[in-house]
Design a protein around this motif. Structure first.
Motif, mmCIF file in Angstrom:
data_model
loop_
_atom_site.group_PDB
_atom_site.id
_atom_site.type_symbol
_atom_site.label_atom_id
_atom_site.label_comp_id
_atom_site.label_asym_id
_atom_site.label_seq_id
_atom_site.Cartn_x
_atom_site.Cartn_y
_atom_site.Cartn_z
ATOM 1 N N SER A 1 0.823 -1.220 0.000
ATOM 2 C CA SER A 1 0.000 0.000 0.000
ATOM 3 C C SER A 1 0.850 1.261 0.000
ATOM 4 C CB SER A 1 -0.930 0.010 1.225
ATOM 5 O OG SER A 1 -0.170 0.048 2.426
ATOM 6 N N VAL A 2 2.194 1.083 -0.057
ATOM 7 C CA VAL A 2 3.103 2.234 -0.115
ATOM 8 C C VAL A 2 3.835 2.151 -1.452
ATOM 9 C CG1 VAL A 2 4.860 3.540 1.128
ATOM 10 C CG2 VAL A 2 3.391 1.965 2.380
ATOM 11 N N PRO A 3 3.188 2.579 -2.541
ATOM 12 C CA PRO A 3 3.777 2.376 -3.874
ATOM 13 C C PRO A 3 5.062 3.172 -4.114
ATOM 14 C CG PRO A 3 1.867 3.825 -4.000
ATOM 15 C CD PRO A 3 1.902 3.289 -2.592
ATOM 16 N N SER A 4 5.283 4.218 -3.315
ATOM 17 C CA SER A 4 6.451 5.070 -3.562
ATOM 18 C C SER A 4 7.716 4.557 -2.887
ATOM 19 C CB SER A 4 6.169 6.490 -3.061
ATOM 20 O OG SER A 4 5.868 6.467 -1.662
ATOM 21 N N LEU A 5 7.631 3.483 -2.085
ATOM 22 C CA LEU A 5 8.772 3.003 -1.291
ATOM 23 C C LEU A 5 9.908 2.537 -2.202
ATOM 24 C CD1 LEU A 5 9.577 2.609 1.669
ATOM 25 C CD2 LEU A 5 8.771 0.246 1.497
ATOM 26 N N GLN A 6 11.087 3.110 -2.018
ATOM 27 C CA GLN A 6 12.252 2.780 -2.837
ATOM 28 C C GLN A 6 13.334 2.036 -2.072
ATOM 29 O OE1 GLN A 6 13.700 6.435 -4.529
ATOM 30 N NE2 GLN A 6 11.772 6.909 -5.575
ATOM 31 N N SER A 7 13.430 2.275 -0.756
ATOM 32 C CA SER A 7 14.487 1.637 0.043
ATOM 33 C C SER A 7 13.880 1.102 1.331
ATOM 34 C CB SER A 7 15.599 2.642 0.345
ATOM 35 O OG SER A 7 16.596 2.050 1.144
ATOM 36 N N LEU A 8 14.117 -0.168 1.605
ATOM 37 C CA LEU A 8 13.573 -0.814 2.800
ATOM 38 C C LEU A 8 14.684 -1.595 3.484
ATOM 39 C CD1 LEU A 8 11.237 -1.768 4.651
ATOM 40 C CD2 LEU A 8 10.824 -3.615 3.003
ATOM 41 N N SER A 9 14.857 -1.360 4.785
ATOM 42 C CA SER A 9 15.883 -2.078 5.550
ATOM 43 C C SER A 9 15.244 -2.784 6.730
ATOM 44 C CB SER A 9 16.959 -1.109 6.045
ATOM 45 O OG SER A 9 17.905 -1.809 6.841
ATOM 46 N N LEU A 10 15.430 -4.105 6.766
ATOM 47 C CA LEU A 10 15.029 -4.936 7.898
ATOM 48 C C LEU A 10 16.245 -5.641 8.476
ATOM 49 C CD1 LEU A 10 11.759 -6.333 6.317
ATOM 50 C CD2 LEU A 10 11.861 -5.002 8.420
ATOM 51 N N TYR A 11 17.366 -5.018 8.354
ATOM 52 C CA TYR A 11 18.654 -5.568 8.785
ATOM 53 C C TYR A 11 18.648 -5.891 10.285
ATOM 54 C CZ TYR A 11 23.611 -5.170 10.176
ATOM 55 O OH TYR A 11 24.859 -5.370 10.717
ATOM 56 N N GLY A 12 19.241 -7.031 10.658
ATOM 57 C CA GLY A 12 19.493 -7.345 12.056
ATOM 58 C C GLY A 12 18.264 -7.583 12.888
ATOM 59 N N ASN A 13 17.218 -8.180 12.333
ATOM 60 C CA ASN A 13 16.027 -8.524 13.111
ATOM 61 C C ASN A 13 15.991 -10.032 13.382
ATOM 62 O OD1 ASN A 13 14.207 -6.049 13.569
ATOM 63 N ND2 ASN A 13 14.834 -5.793 11.429
#
Length: 986
Positions: free
Chosen positions: A898-910
């Motif tokens: 639902s966030v079409p503009s998202l270009q960078s996503l970090s889920l590092y270290g979870n």
């Protein structure tokens, strides 16, 4: 340690007999198990009572037992087992009450001497809370055995033992020894002495008649817990907002105990020069002498100006009874013995702690003995502070915040700051200073009519100096326009009055040698010392003492003369630099204005000297009496300072140094240098993190008024500056300010103030100029007031008003916010995250959301997922190191689409495992604009990595996928990377 490994039956029998003999020699006898003997009879130990159980005992202590450690069949069953760690109290009687019995001996009970074997526990004895609450697992065989055991016979001698074990011990109130008559006499004499000494303030004014009780502000230390915590090495005080300071105010009665908390044993009393720390301490001693501080039997006041920190010839007894402000003690041994018996009723005050020099290793080599062992003052302080000697006593340390206590701030129980005079306090003090009503009204009118002088009067010492000058100057004279002029006039007048008094007493006495006094001040400044050379001219010392520039203090070696305050010594030092022929231009420039390259953060003393030197260089020769010699040519020194000012580059200065540059330029009283400064200022003007007092705000406003002539506008950052609402109102009202950052609660307070005064034009301007971009939350109060701002935005009105036309389109700052960094860390991050989530739907222009390292967990991830669809412009989302697992990722994955503009996503270290990786893989093809995904250092295996790699094939717009972690076999990872070069390791 297993002491029962016996090789023959005879040795074991001898051990059992020695145990029985030892038991008989004690008052506490052994019991006969498993039957309890009749009341009053002596129990005995039988060999059948002791056996070692490995299976059941392992539930109590997690020690790996093995059968080879057991005695051979038929041997004596007595086993003495030493536990791994110390338990308090010793765990005698901690047993499994069915089957064989045994004894546990704690290491703290093992000694080379004889051991006393405790009573064998009776049937029904339960394990103490220390084990049942933490070590013993729920549902263990021991637990079930305890539940099924019969009750203890009421006549059993182990009844009292069971009560002791099953109930937690209660702390008994310590019985204080009654003070001998000689001690009572000493306390009475000390109180009388303090009443006599502390009843008078500086200048001969009475404490009862002239003292103005200022508030204390509870300060706290900046402890970084966000993603940049490891970069913070300095111990800094949190600069509170104006609204937070009002909430943190305390009265003098709350100094040692407030908010129903435990008493504070180490307290730092902070305050700038002239804030009234010494006067506050005197008031406190007077309170004790009058019976107000009943929790203390003894109060010892130590003036650090007079303490010699280098010699190792002081004991604790000498420090308290000989060096403190107290009368001579007739029986020091008895008094000191009583002090040692009740340390928690002792208050030790270190006043003027900023005068302690050579602070390197302040807490090293502390004193450890309270006997007559000789130490330095530094070692004694370290021993007291670290509770090596006189543990339980209360320490109060009065000092300037910028100079000394950085080494020990983190270890203090309480940090309190004197808030200075409020506008109401200024009026009260002025009315007390001038007894005559007509003089009071005239003085108040003059002070209030001059904005700069009124702002200076927030400092109690400068308020007193202003009143003194008004009292002794001609009625037609104008008030000074700079700090340099104020103190130059006041000091000159003090010396003139003292000289006239000396002349009346002795007509042949010479005029004071002012240059010599200035040279002594400079020598002391260089050595960080306020003490005056005792070999100086008697006439000069006498005049300086009568003028109030010097003060005399009693020491163990006689009398010492010290400069009475920082402003007096620094002004005289500046006069020496400017007028002495022995000082060249280079030395003057080095101690004037601000320099780009400084070895370390300079203290308040250096700041004040810079202002005075700059002011004196540009000050016109005054009329009448002055400490300045108008015949001295200072043109070369003035030219050198001018050249330095012209070469200054304000862009390169940190906020604190930039503020000092503003003050130095103001002291020149030159429009030329004011315009030059504004010409070179950056467009984004920042005082972030620098505490602004009223005089700081006045100077900034005064200089920015020249911006209109240069047609310059500025954005000003006032976050974490503690700027009062009145100062914020004045700054925001300037035409050259196009936008400002400030604490949200203070800004709302400003809007309400303008609304209540019906100032619609300035209210509209203040709403439009306010900005939050970029918003960086590092403290709890940065988030606390955001929901109120969102409420104003949604309702289009202020909390206490019905309608505000300027809010027709809501709050512009929320509509235009593009970057938000949430850095509250693991301590406050999870708790305050719901408040942030409440705000996010109103931030429809947000593009950058950084939530790294806040441990929001799955619950926080679920809350975030519920509002992500509102953030239509979001381009970067950083959720690294937040303990998010599969459940949280499942909720987030559904929201990412639902966030079409998202270009960078970090889920590092979870903590994302294969299930979470699968949820991400399913949604990746629908994230059309996503370019970079970082899921490295999670917990998914090659299964999750393979699913993500397969989904990547359908994401032609993605540039990188980082998914390396220790759970993925290296060969599998290399195979995936060869298939798609967009997959990266780090």
């Amino acid at each position: 340690m297993l002491l029962s490994k016996m090789k023959c039956q005879s040795k074991k029998q001898r051990l059992l007999r020695s145990t029985e003999n030892l038991t008989e020699s004690t008052t506490k006898k052994a019991t006969k198990c498993p039957e309890s003997p009749p009341s009053g009879k002596t129990p005995t130990i039988t060999p059948e009572s002791f056996h070692l159980s490995t299976t059941q005992f392992q539930h109590v202590l997690r020690i790996p037992f093995s059968p080879p450690l057991l005695p051979p069949s038929g041997g004596s069953p007595l086993q003495i087992i030493q536990t791994i760690g110390p338990y308090t109290p010793p765990l005698f009687g901690t047993v499994v009450p069915t089957g064989p019995a045994y004894v546990i001996v704690s290491p703290q009970c093992v000694s080379p001497g004889a051991q006393i074997i405790p009573l064998s526990p009776a049937i029904g004895t339960v394990a103490p809370p220390e084990l049942t609450g933490s070590v013993l697992p729920v549902g263990s065989s021991s637990d079930s055995a305890c539940q099924g055991s019969p009750t203890v016979d009421p006549l059993s001698p182990t009844k009292d033992l069971q009560k002791i074990i099953s109930t937690s011990p209660k702390t008994e109130k310590k019985i204080r020894p009654e003070a001998p008559e000689c001690v009572k006499d000493y306390i009475h004499q000390t109180k009388c002495y303090m009443r006599d000494v502390c009843c008078a303030m500086r200048g001969g004014m009475g404490m009862d008649s002239h003292y103005v009780d200022t508030h204390l502000v509870q300060r706290k230390l900046l402890i970084k817990s966000g993603k940049n915590a490891n970069k913070c090495l300095e111990k800094e005080l949190v600069v509170l907002s104006d609204s937070e300071r009002k909430k943190a105010k305390l009265d003098r009665s709350q100094l040692f105990h407030y908010n129903d908390s435990k008493p504070k044993q180490s307290i730092a009393l902070l305050g700038k020069a002239g804030a009234g720390k010494t006067t506050f301490v005197q008031r406190l001693c007077l309170d004790w002498a009058s019976g107000s501080l009943s929790q203390f039997q003894f109060v010892f006041l130590l003036n650090c100006k007079t303490l010699d920190l280098t010699q190792s010839n002081y004991s604790l007894k000498g420090l308290l009874l000989d060096l403190s402000m107290s009368p001579r003690c007739d029986d020091p041994e008895s008094v000191f013995k009583h002090i040692l018996s009740c340390p928690d009723e002792v208050l030790i005050v270190f006043d003027s702690f900023d005068h302690i020099k050579d602070l390197e290793g302040l807490l090293q080599s502390p004193a450890k003995s309270h006997t007559n062992t000789k130490y330095t003052i530094r070692q004694l302080f370290s021993g007291l502070f670290q509770k090596e000697i006189l543990p339980g006593c209360t320490l109060l340390i009065a000092t300037r915040p910028k100079d000394v206590l950085n080494q020990v701030l983190r270890k203090m129980d309480s940090l309190l700051e004197l808030s200075g005079f409020s506008p109401e306090d200024i009026e009260l003090y002025t009315s007390k200073y001038f007894g005559d009503t007509s003089l009071q009204e005239s003085a108040l009118k003059q002070i209030k009519s001059d904005g700069y002088i009124f702002s200076l009067c927030s400092n109690p010492l400068l308020c007193r100096t202003t009143c003194f000058l008004l009292e002794h100057q001609e009625s037609c004279d104008d008030l000074p326009s700079t700090l340099t002029d104020l103190y130059q006039r006041a000091t000159s007048r003090h010396l003139q009055l003292a000289s006239l008094e000396n002349g009346a007493l002795c007509k042949n006495r010479k005029q004071p040698d002012i240059p010599q006094l200035c040279k002594m001040a400079w020598e002391g400044f260089k050595n960080h010392d306020t003490c005056v050379n005792p070999a100086s001219s008697t006439e000069l010392l006498d005049c300086a003492l009568k003028s109030g520039i010097l003060a005399s203090y009693k020491t163990s070696e006689g009398q010492e003369n010290h400069f009475v305050d920082l402003f007096s010594q620094n002004l005289l030092s500046a006069v020496h630099l400017v007028q002495s022929k022995q000082v060249n231009e280079k030395m003057v420039v080095a101690n004037s204005v601000v320099h780009h390259k400084k070895r370390k953060v300079q203290g308040e003393s250096q700041d004040v000297l810079q202002r005075f030197v700059t002011g004196l260089v540009f000050q016109k020769p005054p009329d009448g009496i002055s400490i300045l010699d108008s015949s001295v040519n200072i043109k070369a020194k003035r030219k050198a300072v001018e050249t330095h000012l012209e070469s200054m580059k304000p862009n390169d200065l940190v906020p604190a140094r930039l503020l000092e540059l503003f003050h130095c330029v103001y002291e020149t009283s030159s429009a030329k240098f004011a315009k030059l400064l504004l010409k070179n200022l950056p467009e984004n003007l920042s005082f972030y993190g620098t505490q602004l007092c009223p005089s700081d705000v006045y100077v900034i406003c005064h200089l920015l008024q020249y911006a209109s002539a240069l047609k310059r506008t500025f954005s000003i950052n006032l976050q974490d500056t503690c700027i009062p609402i009145s100062g914020l109102k004045e700054l925001v009202g300037l035409k050259c300010i196009k936008e400002f950052w400030a604490h949200t609660a203070d800004t709302i307070g400003l809007w309400e103030d303008l609304d209540q005064s019906n100032d619609e034009l300035n209210l509209k301007s203040a709403i439009e100029k306010f900005t939050l971009h970029p918003f960086k939350a590092t403290e709890a109060y940065h988030i606390d007031s955001l929901p109120v701002l969102v409420q104003i935005h949604r309702e289009k009105k202020l909390p206490m008003s019905e309608f505000v036309s300027a809010l027709d389109e809501g709050v512009p700052a929320l509509r235009h916010l593009q970057r938000l960094e949430y850095e509250l860390g693991v301590q406050n991050g999870p708790e305050l995250f719901p408040k942030l989530v409440e705000v996010l739907p109103s931030l429809q222009s947000l593009q950058h959301l950084d939530l790294e390292k806040n441990q929001i967990g799955d619950s926080g991830a679920e809350k975030l997922a519920s509002v992500l669809h509102f953030l239509k412009c979001l381009k970067l989302l950083n959720l690294s190191q937040n303990l998010i697992g599969d459940a949280g990722v499942e909720k987030l994955a559904k929201a990412f689409a639902s966030v079409p503009s998202l270009q960078s996503l970090s889920l590092y270290g979870n903590a994302i495992a294969d299930t979470g990786a699968e949820h991400l893989a399913l949604v990746l093809p629908d994230m059309n604009f996503l370019q970079d995904l970082n899921v490295a250092f999670n917990k998914f295996t090659d299964l999750g990595a393979t699913k993500l790699s397969a989904a990547l094939k359908n994401c032609t717009g993605m540039k990188s996928l980082e998914l390396w972690n220790d759970c993925i076999p290296y060969g599998v990872f290399e195979h995936l990377r060869l298939q798609d070069p967009r997959i990266r390791s780090l």
